[in-house]
Design an enzyme around this catalytic site. Structure first.
Site, short mmCIF file in Angstrom:
data_model
loop_
_atom_site.label_atom_id
_atom_site.label_comp_id
_atom_site.label_asym_id
_atom_site.label_seq_id
_atom_site.Cartn_x
_atom_site.Cartn_y
_atom_site.Cartn_z
N ARG A 147 -34.23 20.44 13.12
CA ARG A 147 -33.92 19.10 13.46
C ARG A 147 -32.34 18.81 13.55
NH1 ARG A 147 -38.37 15.81 13.56
NH2 ARG A 147 -36.95 13.83 12.94
N GLU B 108 -38.52 25.37 10.69
CA GLU B 108 -37.65 26.33 10.06
C GLU B 108 -38.04 27.88 10.47
OE1 GLU B 108 -35.98 25.12 6.26
OE2 GLU B 108 -35.24 23.25 7.22
N GLY B 109 -38.62 28.17 11.49
CA GLY B 109 -39.00 29.56 11.68
C GLY B 109 -40.32 30.06 10.87
N SER C 150 -28.50 17.72 14.43
CA SER C 150 -27.91 16.51 14.97
C SER C 150 -26.74 16.75 15.36
CB SER C 150 -28.00 15.41 13.60
OG SER C 150 -27.11 14.33 13.91
N SER D 193 -27.26 29.18 9.62
CA SER D 193 -27.95 28.43 8.55
C SER D 193 -26.87 28.36 7.19
CB SER D 193 -29.28 29.15 7.96
OG SER D 193 -29.67 28.71 6.67
N TYR E 12 -21.42 13.10 4.35
CA TYR E 12 -21.33 14.69 4.21
C TYR E 12 -20.25 15.01 3.23
CZ TYR E 12 -21.08 19.17 6.77
OH TYR E 12 -21.49 20.57 6.89
N GLY F 52 -28.36 31.62 15.69
CA GLY F 52 -27.17 31.65 15.79
C GLY F 52 -26.59 32.21 14.28
N GLY F 53 -27.39 32.15 13.08
CA GLY F 53 -27.12 32.79 11.94
C GLY F 53 -26.23 31.62 11.31
#
Lengths: 626, 593
Positions: B252, B303-304, B254, B175, B513, B172-173
């Site tokens: 991972r 993570e790819g 959430s 990151s 957060y 989805g880009g």
């Protein structure tokens, strides 16, 4: 030594000196007694007092504070632990904790503070000419108090210290501190309670393995600190220095106030070094006697009342210098990994990790050095240093001349000297002699130490004792300047002792001295090389020493400086030298009496204690159980 | 009734020409091109477009809040470069043999500058800032491929191995860990493997309540399609409008409603991954296994770096009968955290429970629209609230918890009462459903606000952590203070905004957060300043017992702390898996290790 890059070190030393170089940055002083002499003490004692607090925290009543402590997870944990170990019910242990806390806790009351404000105004005006405070330091403190929990760390030379501190903070409308005081004060019935009501809390001098006591005590202090209810004040030196040299710091309380930072309970803690310099100390002659083994008078109210005769004397001025607040966070940067506290519940007491211990130790030494740096020195301190190198007495004119010379030397070594402006040197010398007429006198143009005249016939022992009192009293003034000259003086001695002028041989001697004297003087652990470089730098800078290639040699003009420095440390060297053989014989001190005693200072219990500790540390002697 | 306007951004291939996503999405900012905040000629803020509840509305208080909070001014603009400057993009360095073989497979690909740049970044501040400034790109993918299914991926990975080409999977880009950045030192041809065409639900198994889904599917599409059959996954990360199933597995992820549905590691039953060594998958769909360390956990969070997730079997649930928002106001943050802790202790957390600090509460206020039935209610309600119940609450201290309950009606009401009762014991007052719903709307529009800030010299970013309960307050306070102090020391001329919220509760701790923004006027290199401050903030988090990441992942942004976080032995274990699975570093995005 060879492993260290000398040029890097020079830069390092230069930088640290610049950081510490007080010449550029020291603040000026204001006399707070001046206003007291011109306006009503009563009004002053009753005026509106509304200090700014830490992040606008609401003040906490003494009772509420006790409840917070008693209900804390930390204390509850220890109570349960003690209960399990002793088999007593938790309620009973809880009750014990409550009793300990009751005995310990302060009951700060503004009315008592006002009483002291009034009474001390009267007393100070009688005793002292000036009480001088650096107001910029006060402003910095005011700022610090609002931002982070503050710990006030004054030097400790007199019983006056903590009343004086509270008096000053009240004067400047700053938050009143709570002060850790030794239990001995509690003996003074009425006064003990008065002190408690002015913010003192009382801790036992020793409570070794008493877990519960430690838990109550540390949680009490931490609760005040974490919540920022009040600045916390204690004496790093642990007790009053009877010699006027700074004492090597005690770490217990410092550990307690720093821990909340490591555990993330506060963002930072500010440590404020405060230097209180007395021109004359109230306890002056008591100290010398104490050092010679006359027991310290027990603190008692009647004793205090008897001490009233003190009020008829002139004790000169007091200078109180509030140093730059030191951020524990900045100090710990890169030295302590706080995340090591992540894996253990924070309410369970734990021995500090090695990394932390050495950080706290290091910090303690740095703070004491900062205290030393800002100690104000009076001309008399220089004169006393000279007189002690000439116990047979000196011509007044010679003393005057040498004092002027020493002043120049002291200034070039960044001493914080309070030398009267625009006064002729002769005047400065004579007024110093006048203030300290109990210690030195002029007769027939010669200045010599005053030896107390005992009543009745004098035994040789009594004569010796009196002579020693006079020397030790005088030494307590010389000691005030030692921190300025210590490192170059050790280098001077090392140069004198070393077999050659090779830098590494001189360094070896220096290092030996450094190690040996590290109980007597404030030498930060691990700083040997840095101190050596600093000493070299200073002696080269002042032209006393040259360092061609790998040598250290005296210059043509270096003789007076180096010989003064040798003389300055001589009593210590002699003292240590004399103590070593006496340790072997069973009649220790008696040997000194019968011998041809040149060094009175060896009679000081302080020196004996430090020397013994040094010898033990260096494995020159060991303890044997008899 | 979902908060989101349901709009799909995935498009089917109709020919070999690929429809680029950038037609409906911004190339240099967050989200849809048609949706953005702006200050209109009257100086009032507006949110454009039609996709969100807030769309088309005027927000009269936002300007004041914005100017006062940041010391910014609507007269001081810092506009973005209007269009991509193709000359700033390095030319594609293609591996001709690979391209030839790929052509033979018929899998579509592109080496257009726009396609490559679009997949060269995620949404870190420095990435978006560079796009806006029109900076020269150091390294972008040399080409983009669009596999259509698992077997396409197998072919691509085989070819990549054969020709020693570097593959970087792209979902989805979204990151925010520099995970999509191409390593500048990579000399091989870099191929971005865009999974967006693998977006089908392959089957739904109602007996076991699982669905088998292609990993390129975007969150909102997955929910919408499942809803059509009466199901949902309940996995709703804040990025769900744009993030993909494969991306969730790889980081991972959430979701907001993990209290009911679980996090991604609780939701997946089976994963199919294509690696240079071949395909990894388990042989059955048993709900739990004791077969040594769970191999899924090598994949989750990889993570790819190991391969491409192509298909996932995932738990599904019937759509809940009833959903209800709620909110509680507390006198201060401490009381709010204590309440959340108690809720977690009693294990009665609603589907979502979040606690916003006072700064976010005030920010929420600034987003009050001018006209709207739901919002008018709220404003009026709030006024009443202030006069009556709020007495004794300091508006500069109070905080809000937003709640979302799900289930059958009766149980929701019961549950609601239980939570409100707990809240009351901590001085919490129920503050209405609308307030709660607004809180969740903000979640989706807040990312758009960063673009508005950047139009006016304000940079902003968010970061997260997880931390044991007893350290939540200390961590929040210390991190905020550290940010303030670092900004000051680094010459930021204006007071920064630091704000945090507790977004998830667990038995043993919480997820926190942070938002952090400042006005960068007067700074020579605001991005560098920003990065130093964020770095310091992360160190503070770690020193206060927080984790390196709760759900954003590590990427390249936080690699330096991996050793400290999982021990060097731990890093060695991961490295040996990487070395075995991908000895030639075909999946060469250099994340994580």
């Amino acid at each position: 030594m060879s492993t260290v890059c000398a040029s890097c070190l020079n830069i390092l030393v230069f930088v640290t000196l610049q950081q510490r170089d007080p010449m550029l940055k020291r603040d000026g002083f204001e006399d707070i007694l001046e206003e007291r002499r011109n306006s009503s003490d009563l009004k002053y004692a009753l005026r509106c007092y509304a200090p700014v607090l830490y992040k606008g925290v609401t003040p906490c009543k003494a009772n509420m504070l006790k409840n917070i402590v008693l209900q804390s997870d930390q204390l509850r944990y220890v109570i349960n632990q003690v209960s399990q170990e002793s088999g007593e019910a938790p309620d009973i242990i809880q009750e014990e904790a409550s009793v300990i806390l009751e005995e310990m806790a302060h009951r700060l009351q503004i009315s008592t503070v006002r009483f002291f404000a009034f009474a001390l105004s009267k007393a100070f005006k009688t005793l002292f000419q000036h009480v001088c405070v650096n107001e910029e330091g006060i402003q910095r403190l005011q700022q610090a108090i609002q931002e982070h929990p503050v710990v006030l760390l004054p030097s400790h030379r007199s019983y006056m210290d903590f009343l004086l501190m509270s008096y000053i903070l009240y004067t400047y409308d700053l938050a009143l501190p709570v002060i850790a005081a030794g239990m001995d004060f509690m003996g003074m019935k009425f006064v003990g309670e008065m002190l408690r009501m002015s913010g003192a809390f009382f801790i036992r001098r020793s409570f070794g393995g008493d877990k519960l006591y430690w838990a109550v005590f540390s949680e009490y202090v931490k609760t005040m600190l974490r919540n920022g209810f009040a600045p916390i004040e204690f004496f790093l030196e642990g007790t009053r220095s009877r010699t006027c040299k700074s004492l090597t710091p005690k770490l217990g309380l410092l550990n307690i106030v720093i821990e909340p930072f490591f555990k993330g309970e506060v963002f930072d803690v500010n440590l404020v070094p405060i230097s209180i310099s007395y021109e004359r100390i109230l306890e002056e002659s008591l100290y010398a006697r104490e050092l010679l083994g006359v027991p310290k008078p027990k603190e008692s109210t009647s004793g205090l009342l008897k001490a009233r005769r003190i009020l008829s004397e002139d004790y000169g001025s007091i200078h109180v210098y509030f140093g730059q607040p030191v951020s524990v966070r900045s100090l710990a940067q890169g030295k302590v990994n706080r995340s090591t506290y992540n894996l253990f519940p924070r309410h369970i007491p734990r021995k500090p990790m090695e990394e932390t211990q050495s950080f706290v130790n290091d910090t303690a030494y740095r703070i004491v050095r900062l205290q030393e740096d800002n100690m104000v020195l009076k001309p008399w301190v220089l004169m006393a240093s000279l007189l002690l190198q000439n116990l047979e007495g000196m011509e007044l004119s010679v003393l005057t001349e040498q004092t002027v010379w020493l002043r120049g030397l002291a200034l070039s070594y960044a001493a914080f000297l309070d030398w009267p402006d625009h006064a002729p040197t002769a005047k400065v010398v004579s007024s110093s002699l006048a203030l300290h007429r109990g210690l030195a006198c002029v007769s027939g143009g010669r200045v010599s130490l005053v030896v107390g005249e005992p009543l009745g016939p004098v035994t040789p022992e009594e004569a010796l004792f009196n002579r020693a009192v006079s020397v030790l009293s005088c030494a307590s003034y010389r000691n005030q300047v030692l921190h300025v000259f210590l490192r170059p003086a050790m280098l001077a001695v090392a140069m004198h002792t070393a077999a050659s002028s090779k830098k590494n041989e001189v360094y070896n001697c220096f290092s030996f001295l450094w190690d040996m004297f590290s109980n007597d003087f404030i030498l930060c652990p691990g700083d040997t090389v840095q101190d050596f470089e600093e000493a070299c730098y200073l002696l080269v800078k002042t032209g006393a020493v040259q360092m061609p290639q790998q040598d250290i040699v005296m210059t043509d003009i270096g003789q007076p400086t180096l010989s003064f420095f040798n003389g300055l440390l001589e009593p210590f060297l002699q003292g240590y030298q004399m103590l070593l053989p006496t340790l072997r014989s069973e009649h220790s001190v008696l040997c000194v009496f019968t011998g041809n005693l040149r060094c009175y200072e060896v009679l000081s219990s302080d020196m004996q204690k430090n020397a013994l500790a040094a010898l033990l540390r260096m494995d020159a002697v060991r303890k044997v159980k008899v | 009734d979902t908060v989101l306007a349901a709009a799909t951004i995935t498009m089917k291939l109709t020919s070999t020409v690929c429809f680029p996503r950038q037609e409906i999405m911004k190339w240099n900012g967050w989200g849809y091109s048609d949706s953005k905040f702006l200050f209109n000629k009257k100086g009032q803020a507006e949110f454009t477009g039609k996709r969100y509840r807030l769309s088309g509305m005027v927000l009269p208080s936002l300007q004041d809040w914005f100017e006062n909070t940041f010391g910014a001014s609507v007269n001081h603009k810092s506009p973005a470069t209007p269009a991509l400057n193709a000359s700033a993009v390095p030319p594609a360095s293609l591996n001709e043999a690979f391209v030839e073989d790929l052509k033979a497979t018929g899998i579509p690909f592109s080496h257009e500058a726009e396609d490559r740049v679009f997949r060269a970044h995620g949404h870190c501040l420095h990435e978006i800032f560079a796009l806006r400034e029109g900076k020269k790109f150091e390294r972008v993918p040399d080409m983009v491929v669009w596999p259509n299914c698992h077997s396409d991926v197998v072919k691509i990975v085989e070819l990549a191995c054969k020709h020693n080409v570097c593959l970087i999977p792209y979902g989805g880009g979204t990151s925010v860990t520099s995970a999509l950045e191409c390593p500048p030192e990579e000399t091989r041809c870099i191929v971005s493997l865009d999974t967006s065409q693998m977006n089908r639900i392959l089957w739904i198994d109602e007996k076991n309540l699982v669905a088998h889904v292609e990993a390129g599917i975007i969150g909102q599409d997955l929910e919408r399609l499942l809803n059509e059959s009466g199901y949902c996954t309940g996995h709703e990360p804040d990025s769900m409008e744009f993030s993909s199933l494969g991306g969730w597995v790889a980081t991972r992820a959430s979701g907001m409603k993990k209290n009911v549905y679980g996090n991604i590691e609780d939701l997946v039953i089976h994963i199919k991954v294509v690696t240079p060594r071949g395909v990894i998958e388990k042989s059955c769909q048993g709900p739990r296994m004791s077969t040594g360390p769970d191999i899924h956990h090598f994949i989750l969070g990889s993570e790819g770096t190991l391969g491409v997730v192509t298909e996932v079997t995932m738990k599904i649930r019937p759509i809940p009968e009833y959903q209800k928002y709620g909110s509680v106001v507390f006198p201060n943050f401490e009381a709010g955290v204590a309440c959340l802790r108690e809720v977690a202790k009693q294990r009665c957390a609603p589907a979502s429970i979040r606690l916003m600090d006072n700064e976010q509460f005030q920010f929420g206020h600034a987003l009050k629209p001018q006209v709207s039935s739901i919002f008018t209610n709220f404003v009026e309600g709030l006024k009443k609230f202030y006069i009556t119940k709020f007495k004794g609450f300091d508006p500069h201290q109070l905080v809000v918890a937003t709640l979302l309950f799900e289930g059958d009606r009766e149980r929701v009401l019961q549950h609601e009462k239980q939570v409100y009762d707990i809240a009351a014991t901590f001085g919490g007052l129920a503050a209405g459903e609308d307030n709660g719903q607004r809180g969740y709307i903000l979640t989706f529009v807040i990312a758009y606000l960063r673009d508005l800030g950047m139009d006016y010299y304000v940079v902003a970013e968010s970061f997260e952590t997880s931390v044991p309960w007893d350290r939540v307050l200390d961590l929040c306070r210390n991190v905020k203070e550290r940010i303030n102090r670092e900004c000051k020391e680094r010459g930021v001329q204006f007071q920064p905004l630091t704000s945090c919220r507790v977004t998830q509760t667990y038995d043993a701790g919480a997820c926190v957060y942070f938002y952090f923004a400042f006005n960068y006027r007067g700074l020579a290199d605001p991005v560098h300043t920003y990065e130093r401050v964020e770095h310091a903030a992360r160190e503070e988090i770690l020193a206060n017992g927080g984790s390196l990441s709760h759900h954003h992942g590590v990427g390249k942004l936080r690699k330096e702390w991996m050793k400290e976080s999982i021990s060097s032995l731990g890093v060695g274990m991961l490295q040996s898996v990487k070395d075995y699975v991908d000895p030639d570093n075909i999946f060469g995005n250099r994340n994580l290790l």
